[in-house]
Design a protein around this motif. Structure first.
Motif, PDB file in Angstrom:
ATOM      1  N   GLN A   2      -6.542 -24.715  23.592  1.00  0.00           N
ATOM      2  CA  GLN A   2      -7.844 -25.347  23.421  1.00  0.00           C
ATOM      3  C   GLN A   2      -7.793 -26.385  22.298  1.00  0.00           C
ATOM      4  O   GLN A   2      -6.878 -26.367  21.466  1.00  0.00           O
ATOM      5  CB  GLN A   2      -8.912 -24.292  23.091  1.00  0.00           C
ATOM      6  CG  GLN A   2      -9.067 -23.226  24.165  1.00  0.00           C
ATOM      7  CD  GLN A   2      -9.473 -23.804  25.508  1.00  0.00           C
ATOM      8  OE1 GLN A   2     -10.401 -24.604  25.591  1.00  0.00           O
ATOM      9  NE2 GLN A   2      -8.771 -23.398  26.567  1.00  0.00           N
ATOM     10  N   THR A   3      -8.749 -27.285  22.279  1.00  0.00           N
ATOM     11  CA  THR A   3      -8.803 -28.287  21.221  1.00  0.00           C
ATOM     12  C   THR A   3      -8.962 -27.607  19.867  1.00  0.00           C
ATOM     13  O   THR A   3      -9.831 -26.748  19.697  1.00  0.00           O
ATOM     14  CB  THR A   3      -9.972 -29.259  21.446  1.00  0.00           C
ATOM     15  OG1 THR A   3      -9.778 -29.918  22.709  1.00  0.00           O
ATOM     16  CG2 THR A   3     -10.033 -30.302  20.341  1.00  0.00           C
ATOM     17  N   LYS A  42      -4.698 -37.787  14.540  1.00  0.00           N
ATOM     18  CA  LYS A  42      -4.707 -37.818  15.996  1.00  0.00           C
ATOM     19  C   LYS A  42      -3.427 -38.449  16.519  1.00  0.00           C
ATOM     20  O   LYS A  42      -2.969 -39.478  16.019  1.00  0.00           O
ATOM     21  CB  LYS A  42      -5.918 -38.625  16.485  1.00  0.00           C
ATOM     22  CG  LYS A  42      -6.075 -38.660  18.001  1.00  0.00           C
ATOM     23  CD  LYS A  42      -7.316 -39.455  18.393  1.00  0.00           C
ATOM     24  CE  LYS A  42      -7.478 -39.488  19.908  1.00  0.00           C
ATOM     25  NZ  LYS A  42      -8.687 -40.257  20.318  1.00  0.00           N
ATOM     26  N   GLN A  89      -1.729 -33.799  21.286  1.00  0.00           N
ATOM     27  CA  GLN A  89      -2.949 -33.959  22.094  1.00  0.00           C
ATOM     28  C   GLN A  89      -4.149 -33.276  21.431  1.00  0.00           C
ATOM     29  O   GLN A  89      -5.249 -33.263  21.991  1.00  0.00           O
ATOM     30  CB  GLN A  89      -2.746 -33.378  23.498  1.00  0.00           C
ATOM     31  CG  GLN A  89      -1.852 -34.210  24.398  1.00  0.00           C
ATOM     32  CD  GLN A  89      -0.392 -34.159  23.969  1.00  0.00           C
ATOM     33  OE1 GLN A  89       0.155 -33.071  23.738  1.00  0.00           O
ATOM     34  NE2 GLN A  89       0.247 -35.307  23.871  1.00  0.00           N
ATOM     35  N   GLY A  90      -3.930 -32.708  20.262  1.00  0.00           N
ATOM     36  CA  GLY A  90      -5.016 -32.054  19.550  1.00  0.00           C
ATOM     37  C   GLY A  90      -5.280 -30.627  19.987  1.00  0.00           C
ATOM     38  O   GLY A  90      -6.286 -30.031  19.609  1.00  0.00           O
ATOM     39  N   LYS A  91      -4.362 -30.062  20.785  1.00  0.00           N
ATOM     40  CA  LYS A  91      -4.515 -28.691  21.266  1.00  0.00           C
ATOM     41  C   LYS A  91      -3.748 -27.727  20.360  1.00  0.00           C
ATOM     42  O   LYS A  91      -2.686 -28.068  19.831  1.00  0.00           O
ATOM     43  CB  LYS A  91      -3.973 -28.554  22.692  1.00  0.00           C
ATOM     44  CG  LYS A  91      -4.534 -29.553  23.691  1.00  0.00           C
ATOM     45  CD  LYS A  91      -5.959 -29.236  24.074  1.00  0.00           C
ATOM     46  CE  LYS A  91      -6.446 -30.145  25.205  1.00  0.00           C
ATOM     47  NZ  LYS A  91      -7.844 -29.867  25.592  1.00  0.00           N
TER      48      LYS A  91
END
Length: 206
Positions: free
Chosen positions: A31-32, A52, A150-152
């Protein structure tokens, strides 16, 4: 009127409970990752959003914890930080010890500690209110979370597999964090994405 007040109170309580559950479950694999903005040891603001597109490691730390000392006195964490930097990974320490609790330090002291240990994190987050720690559900020092480009959230858990304060155990342990970073930076799936953290409890404000 009493019934209406009672219903409103119940609904408010349920909403608060749901919000608490959502916050507790915020840092979940795949998940983010929860974003945050906090003061760094150098006095500058550290914004997760600024990284990011990069892999980010969050390392909860407490310099007085025997388990943390194990990995710093042996040079294990410094080696991980160096390898991470070479791969373009951003390594951030997080200190969530509350004022007056074990491990709580001000910015200059945190910087001095890292210098004396030859530690080279990209930054150190000061979190005496425990806001960031509770956002991620950090339980121990050390407790490691890795966020992919991807920020996950790609990994959370222990630094390795042997829950001891004995430096001699490092060589024999499964290297969870090192293996996770190798997989993530090679665009591969992390084999053990969630493991049990071990160490001292994070000294949150009561």
């Amino acid at each position: 009127m009493l019934r209406r007040h009672f219903s409103s109170t119940v609904l408010a309580s349920l909403a608060l409970a749901c919000a608490s559950l959502t916050a507790h479950a915020a840092a979940e694999i795949g998940q983010t990752a929860p974003v945050f903005s906090a003061q760094g040891a150098d006095g500058k603001t550290i914004n997760l959003a600024d990284y990011k597109g990069k892999t980010v490691v969050l390392e909860w730390t407490n310099h007085d914890c025997p388990f943390v000392k194990k990995h710093y006195d042996s040079g294990n964490i410094q080696g991980l930080q160096k390898d991470a930097a070479a791969k373009g990974v951003v390594w951030l320490q997080v200190i969530s010890s509350a004022a007056g609790e074990q491990g709580q330090v001000d910015g200059p002291t945190a910087i001095k500690l890292n210098s004396s240990r030859s530690a080279q994190p990209a930054g150190t987050v000061l979190d005496p209110q425990g806001t960031v720690g509770k956002l991620y559900g950090a339980q121990t020092t050390p407790h490691i979370f890795i966020i992919d480009a991807q920020g996950k959230l790609a990994y959370k858990g222990g630094i390795d597999s042997i829950a001891s304060a004995n430096k001699a155990d490092i060589a024999k342990a499964d290297k969870y964090v090192a293996n996770a970073l190798t997989a993530i930076t090679s665009n591969q799936k992390v084999a053990q994405a969630s493991t049990r953290p071990y160490g001292c409890s994070v000294k949150y404000a009561s």
